[in-house]
Design an enzyme around this catalytic site. Structure first.
Site, PDB file in Angstrom:
ATOM      1  N   CYS A 203       0.832  -1.204   0.000  1.00 12.74           N
ATOM      2  CA  CYS A 203       0.000   0.000   0.000  1.00 12.74           C
ATOM      3  C   CYS A 203       0.867   1.255   0.000  1.00 12.74           C
ATOM      4  CB  CYS A 203      -0.994  -0.028   1.154  1.00 12.74           C
ATOM      5  SG  CYS A 203      -2.330   1.171   0.936  1.00 12.74           S
TER       6      CYS A 203
ATOM      7  N   HIS B 225      -3.827  -4.527   0.037  1.00 17.16           N
ATOM      8  CA  HIS B 225      -3.412  -5.080   1.326  1.00 17.16           C
ATOM      9  C   HIS B 225      -3.567  -6.598   1.300  1.00 17.16           C
ATOM     10  CE1 HIS B 225      -3.050  -1.427   3.827  1.00 17.16           C
ATOM     11  NE2 HIS B 225      -3.920  -0.917   2.996  1.00 17.16           N
TER      12      HIS B 225
ATOM     13  N   GLU C 287      -2.562  -8.650   3.464  1.00 15.38           N
ATOM     14  CA  GLU C 287      -2.826  -9.139   4.834  1.00 15.38           C
ATOM     15  C   GLU C 287      -4.277  -8.895   5.231  1.00 15.38           C
ATOM     16  OE1 GLU C 287      -1.578  -6.329   4.066  1.00 15.38           O
ATOM     17  OE2 GLU C 287      -1.958  -4.790   5.581  1.00 15.38           O
TER      18      GLU C 287
END
Lengths: 256, 203
Positions: free
Chosen positions: B83, B181, B183
């Site tokens: 990001c 993202h 994650e």
């Protein structure tokens, strides 16, 4: 292709997750961590945690809750609202693990703070909460603290129209907690058609969600209470939403 | 499988719990630190980030991590930017004025225009032959940004469509930037991170 989102909403009052009905009646559900864990496991597109008593008690954002949620290592984007009044509080919430923040009281009290927040964390991280109702005079904006309504006009939406706040969470606060009762006039009467909307409040039925998500202006829909009555409720809703505007449902069995 | 050591660069910007949790879940050790001695020992470095470009670069410089990352990239250490971390890899950003970046991948960061932000789950499409990203072509990942990389096509590996196409993944050698993202992208993110880390470290 960018999908619309189905958001699992967790309402928190006095540190407990609650079912909220019409902004006035609350039934306890338990620790918010468990509801959030479920939504994460069920593959929600986003989780929205709303701490509804922080501004009333002038407590600031619940960073302790956020840190506990963050420590769970969620794999789902998290938006937090409640008690955020200053730019440094907005930054603290993001640093504590939320991807986005939701603003309500500060939009009434000191909307200029949103400029500073947007500069620090980006407009994409700001959601503005607008509890709305259709009254005789038109679309009205509710202040839950004073329990008063104001006719919604363009000046209230300047922050959104100017791109300082990326999305408006329009809440049918009258019908919150009532099954299948979201008033879609809140969408059709909303004055600025270019402002992306998240619809919430009384959304429970797949067909109703499908109708709401069909509005071009609606980018997401939130479901709260009605996710707590059955296992895999979120996935069942998605499975029954046969429209392709949402990311397909992920089932527990699909998780390795 | 050998447990690799992933160094998450802690420069005071952002929260690393989800990243740590995902990396642990896929079977690797993590070191969350700004200590270059510890980071040098790691098999791969992750540069996360949220918020604004300028304070992030200032935080990196204050810890001399800008020079450190440049040295590591010259030594072919795999570096993954996520990001804002992806944007920091570029030469510069025009967010809030002009700010120089790390310069690890040629290009600049400019504001998104129509729409002004990219929020939600979007599919990525591969634009170059890259075995690490090919299996993820068509998968959905979570995006949340209002600035985007602009640079030579040769460094753009994947794209996403939001009115127009924008780079979703950029790469120069062992330095990779992901605008989304991973994650926070559930199964698809976990699979991709596992493949990237193991693919880059065992290459």
């Amino acid at each position: 292709m960018l999908r619309k989102r189905l958001i699992g909403v967790v309402t928190v009052k006095d540190g407990w997750a609650v079912q909220s009905m019409g902004y006035g009646r609350y039934l306890p559900l338990g620790h918010p961590e468990y509801l959030v864990e479920n939504l994460d496991r069920w593959g929600a597109d986003e989780i929205l945690v709303m701490s509804i008593d922080r501004s009333v008690h002038k407590l600031g954002p619940d960073l302790s809750l956020l840190k506990r949620l963050s420590a769970m290592g969620l794999s789902t984007p998290l938006t937090y609202g409640g008690g955020i009044h200053k730019a440094e509080e907005a930054v603290a919430v993001i640093q504590s693990g939320a991807e986005r923040i939701c603003l309500d009281a500060v939009l009434h009290d000191d909307p200029q703070q949103a400029y500073k927040m947007a500069a620090l964390i980006g407009a994409q991280a700001l959601v503005g909460s607008l509890p709305l109702s259709v009254e005789a005079q038109g679309l009205c904006w509710y202040d839950y603290r004073s329990k008063t309504t104001t006719l919604l006009d363009s000046k209230h939406l300047t922050l959104f129209a100017d791109g300082l706040i990326s999305e408006a969470l329009i809440i049918d606060w009258h019908h919150e907690g009532q099954q299948n009762s979201f008033n879609s006039h809140l969408i059709s009467l909303f004055p600025h058609k270019e402002i992306p909307l998240i619809a919430f409040g009384g959304l429970s039925d797949a067909n109703q969600l499908k109708d709401v998500l069909a509005y071009p202006q609606v980018v997401a829909a939130g479901v709260g209470n009605f996710l707590n009555y059955s296992e895999h409720a979120f996935q069942s809703l998605k499975k029954n939403l046969t429209s392709s505007v949402l990311r397909p449902a992920k089932y527990v069995g699909s998780f390795s | 499988m050998t447990r690799l050591v992933v160094g998450i660069i802690n420069y005071g910007i952002g929260n690393y719990a989800s990243l740590h949790h995902t990396l642990y879940d896929i079977g690797h050790r993590c070191r969350i630190t700004d200590d270059p001695i510890v980071l040098k020992q790691c098999d791969i470095l992750l540069l996360p980030g949220v918020g604004a470009f300028r304070p992030a670069m200032e935080a990196l410089k204050a810890r001399s991590l800008d020079d450190f990352l440049l040295q590591q990239s010259r030594g072919k250490k795999p570096i993954l930017g996520i990001c804002l971390g992806m944007q920091l890899l570029a030469d510069a950003s025009h967010e809030g004025g002009y700010t120089k970046g790390l310069g690890l991948i040629p290009g600049e960061v400019r504001p998104l225009v129509e729409p002004r932000w990219h929020i939600g789950w979007n599919t990525i499409e591969i634009t170059q032959d890259d075995r690490l990203f090919q299996p993820s072509s068509g998968d959905s990942f979570y995006f949340n940004h209002s600035y985007t990389y602009q640079g030579p096509k040769e460094f753009q590996v994947c794209q996403a469509s939001v009115g127009r196409t924008i780079p979703a993944v950029i790469r120069q050698g062992t330095v990779i930037g992901m605008q989304f993202h991973p994650e926070k992208s559930q199964i698809s993110g976990r699979s991709l991170l596992k493949r990237l880390i193991e693919g880059l470290c065992h290459a």
